[in-house]
Motif scaffolding. Sequence first.
Motif, short mmCIF file in Angstrom:
data_model
loop_
_atom_site.label_atom_id
_atom_site.label_comp_id
_atom_site.label_asym_id
_atom_site.label_seq_id
_atom_site.Cartn_x
_atom_site.Cartn_y
_atom_site.Cartn_z
N THR A 61 -7.06 -23.34 74.37
CA THR A 61 -7.71 -23.39 73.06
C THR A 61 -7.06 -24.46 72.20
OG1 THR A 61 -6.21 -21.85 71.95
CG2 THR A 61 -8.06 -20.90 73.16
N GLY A 62 -7.70 -24.76 71.07
CA GLY A 62 -7.09 -25.62 70.08
C GLY A 62 -5.99 -24.88 69.33
N PRO A 63 -5.35 -25.55 68.36
CA PRO A 63 -4.20 -24.94 67.66
C PRO A 63 -4.57 -23.87 66.65
CG PRO A 63 -4.64 -27.14 66.82
CD PRO A 63 -5.53 -26.96 68.01
N TRP A 64 -5.85 -23.52 66.53
CA TRP A 64 -6.21 -22.31 65.79
C TRP A 64 -5.90 -21.07 66.63
CZ3 TRP A 64 -9.78 -19.58 68.53
CH2 TRP A 64 -10.55 -20.29 69.44
N GLY A 65 -5.55 -21.28 67.89
CA GLY A 65 -5.06 -20.22 68.77
C GLY A 65 -3.66 -20.55 69.20
N GLN A 66 -3.07 -19.69 70.02
CA GLN A 66 -1.71 -19.96 70.46
C GLN A 66 -1.67 -20.78 71.75
OE1 GLN A 66 0.78 -16.76 71.82
NE2 GLN A 66 -0.87 -15.64 72.80
N GLY A 67 -2.84 -21.14 72.30
CA GLY A 67 -2.88 -21.83 73.58
C GLY A 67 -1.99 -23.04 73.70
N PRO A 68 -1.97 -23.94 72.70
CA PRO A 68 -1.10 -25.11 72.84
C PRO A 68 0.39 -24.79 72.93
CG PRO A 68 -2.82 -25.54 71.23
CD PRO A 68 -2.90 -24.08 71.56
N ALA A 69 0.80 -23.59 72.54
CA ALA A 69 2.20 -23.22 72.71
C ALA A 69 2.56 -23.18 74.20
CB ALA A 69 2.50 -21.88 72.04
N LEU A 70 1.62 -22.76 75.04
CA LEU A 70 1.85 -22.82 76.49
C LEU A 70 1.98 -24.27 76.94
CD1 LEU A 70 2.00 -21.68 79.36
CD2 LEU A 70 -0.49 -21.60 79.38
N LEU A 71 1.13 -25.14 76.40
CA LEU A 71 1.21 -26.55 76.75
C LEU A 71 2.55 -27.14 76.30
CD1 LEU A 71 -2.41 -27.72 75.84
CD2 LEU A 71 -1.56 -26.72 77.98
N THR B 253 -6.01 -16.37 74.65
CA THR B 253 -5.65 -17.67 75.19
C THR B 253 -5.93 -17.77 76.69
OG1 THR B 253 -3.81 -19.23 75.43
CG2 THR B 253 -3.23 -16.88 75.31
N PRO B 254 -7.20 -17.84 77.08
CA PRO B 254 -7.55 -18.05 78.48
C PRO B 254 -7.14 -19.45 78.93
CG PRO B 254 -9.49 -18.26 77.11
CD PRO B 254 -8.39 -17.79 76.21
N THR B 255 -7.06 -19.63 80.23
CA THR B 255 -6.57 -20.89 80.79
C THR B 255 -7.51 -21.41 81.87
OG1 THR B 255 -4.26 -20.27 80.38
CG2 THR B 255 -4.64 -21.99 82.01
N LEU B 256 -7.71 -22.71 81.87
CA LEU B 256 -8.43 -23.40 82.93
C LEU B 256 -7.52 -24.49 83.48
CD1 LEU B 256 -11.41 -23.23 84.03
CD2 LEU B 256 -11.88 -25.25 82.63
N VAL B 257 -7.47 -24.61 84.80
CA VAL B 257 -6.64 -25.62 85.46
C VAL B 257 -7.54 -26.57 86.23
CG1 VAL B 257 -4.73 -26.03 87.06
CG2 VAL B 257 -4.77 -23.93 85.68
N LEU B 258 -7.33 -27.87 86.04
CA LEU B 258 -8.11 -28.90 86.74
C LEU B 258 -7.17 -29.79 87.53
CD1 LEU B 258 -9.36 -28.63 83.55
CD2 LEU B 258 -11.21 -29.81 84.73
N ARG B 259 -7.69 -30.35 88.62
CA ARG B 259 -6.97 -31.33 89.42
C ARG B 259 -7.95 -32.44 89.78
NH1 ARG B 259 -1.98 -31.04 92.18
NH2 ARG B 259 -1.76 -32.66 93.78
N ASP B 260 -7.58 -33.66 89.46
CA ASP B 260 -8.47 -34.81 89.70
C ASP B 260 -9.83 -34.59 89.05
OD1 ASP B 260 -6.48 -36.04 91.24
OD2 ASP B 260 -7.15 -35.01 93.06
N GLY B 261 -9.83 -34.00 87.86
CA GLY B 261 -11.04 -33.81 87.10
C GLY B 261 -11.90 -32.64 87.49
#
Length: 607
Positions: free
Chosen positions: A285-295, A479-487
């Motif tokens: 998520t954007g920084p209105w959520g806690q998601g970027p803290a994981l990043l 804060t759900p997560t999506l993982v990508l590799r090579d797009g």
Amino acid sequence: MAYTPAGSFTTRPTLQGTFGMTASTHWLATASAQAVLERGGNAFDAAVAGAFVLHVVEPHLNGPGGDMTGVFTTAGNPSEPVVRPAPAAATREHYLADGLELVPGAGALAAAVPAAVDAWLLLLRDHGTWDLADVLSFAIGYARNGHPVLDRVAGTIASVAGLFREHWPTSAALWMPDGNVPAGGDIVKNVAYADVLERLIAAGQGMEADGGMPAPRSARIDAARREWREGFVAKAAVAFLATPHRHSSGTDHAGVITEADFAGLSAGYEPAATLEFRGHTIAKTGPWGQGPALLQTLAILDGFDDEYLDPSTALGAHTILEAQKLAIADREAYYGDAAVPLDYLLGAEYAAERRQLIGEKASHAFRPGEVPGHTPFLPPLRTEYLPPSLAARGDGAFAGVGEPTVQPTGETRGDTCHIDVVDQWGNMVSATPSGGWLQSSPAIPGLGFCLGTRLQMTWLEDGAPSTLTPGKRPRTTLTPTLVLRDGQAVAALGSPGGDQQDQWQLLYLLRTIVGGYEPQQAIDAPAFHTTSIPGSFWPRTWTPGGAVVEDRLGDGVIAGLEARGHVVSRAGDWSLGRLSAVVRCPKTGVLKAAANPRGGQGYAAGR
């Protein structure tokens, strides 16, 4: 050199298939979503069907009056539905004038404008293929005809039974219709909610387009969205909550939400925040959520050798806990529905500065970083809190508050749901619906649900990026997560757990990306998290240096953490986390799914 996964804790193999895979926090939601895939629906049809079932079967963890955050991809572009502003009358001055020091943890004053239903219907309209009636048929069936109630649902009702009988009689009528708390396994119904869903469907039935042809599917779904925002749901909720009722403050207040708030809300989309880590793109998520803290945590950890990233060792667990404290301190200082310097916070130079603060001993301090042009918000650091009204009466803690899944003792309380779906075409959805749980506020007569309490995550102190402000989204822990590799999307995952959601997901990412674990191995492996952070939920306390661990982490590792200065609480062998995940290999098309064995509630399915 990557660390080697230990296999002794693996309880189940990772499921594999090529048709479609689903994993969620409840078996009926998993089964419903998988049935959609088996009948030709795509991942979005399946996720929406499963989500509405979660409203019915996990009402102690989420509801239609709550909120939803999702991350999804159709062709390598992660996006997220955006929802939940504060009502126009939700001003800090109004709450302070009512004698409140914190936004209550239960009661309608904590309710943001409910947008979960609108967000799910938007996702169905834009990316699904099924008609609304078909998608909602699963939830309607379980609500109208009944389903076996979970032990945890019964336990939650029991914990608030006194509150319901004394202060929230409409909730007592809904959840204890014969005056008694249901027992686990009893067949329970929610006919009122089944009626609501059927009325939403009816709003679009019979519509005609130009030339007398039936209206297109999208128009019928939009009609249901309008009925939710402007019709009977909004009117019933606003009228009922205008009467004062008991809040977690121990005092009575009316809600401030209006019909205009309902009508003015429309879910939308925005790009996800992303970070490159070890050849993978992590989308949050954007920084209105806690998601970027994981990043941020990953950016800090990326500068360490692999041996520092192994959660199964004292060195790895210590390093991970310390990195999380630094990232989450920045969450408190800078995150909100405001101008957040996210590029700087996720930058390599800033991560290197933060990395230097990790030493051999556990920090017991609150240490946000310095960002040029921004003054960090320093929240009140309470180790305990009781509202004056309750302290004077000796009532103790208010029974209806949420969200924390795990108390410092490790006791599981419950809060949130999660669902992941991947289909044979590569569409992938990760969503974390929450809020509006049955203990949030009084049930609204005729609707079969209550509103959520997400505003408790805002501050009444001035100057915070998440200060309570009309029209702004409260900062969320979802804060759900999506993982990508090579797009291309390769994994979707998430977990309930309030402040712990990203902490548990971080362990999964490290174990799968760095350690080479299979998804089920990573989920089953021993978990831990820090409590040395200000809590996001009422009463917003913290434990300096606190770390909660599963006993299976091992006496040697736990002793190593204590020797480094961590204040360790043991939570039992299988207690932390409710992770689920789906995985796709772009080269082979093989799909995988895994779910959490803790609590015997989460399931994965597919073929």
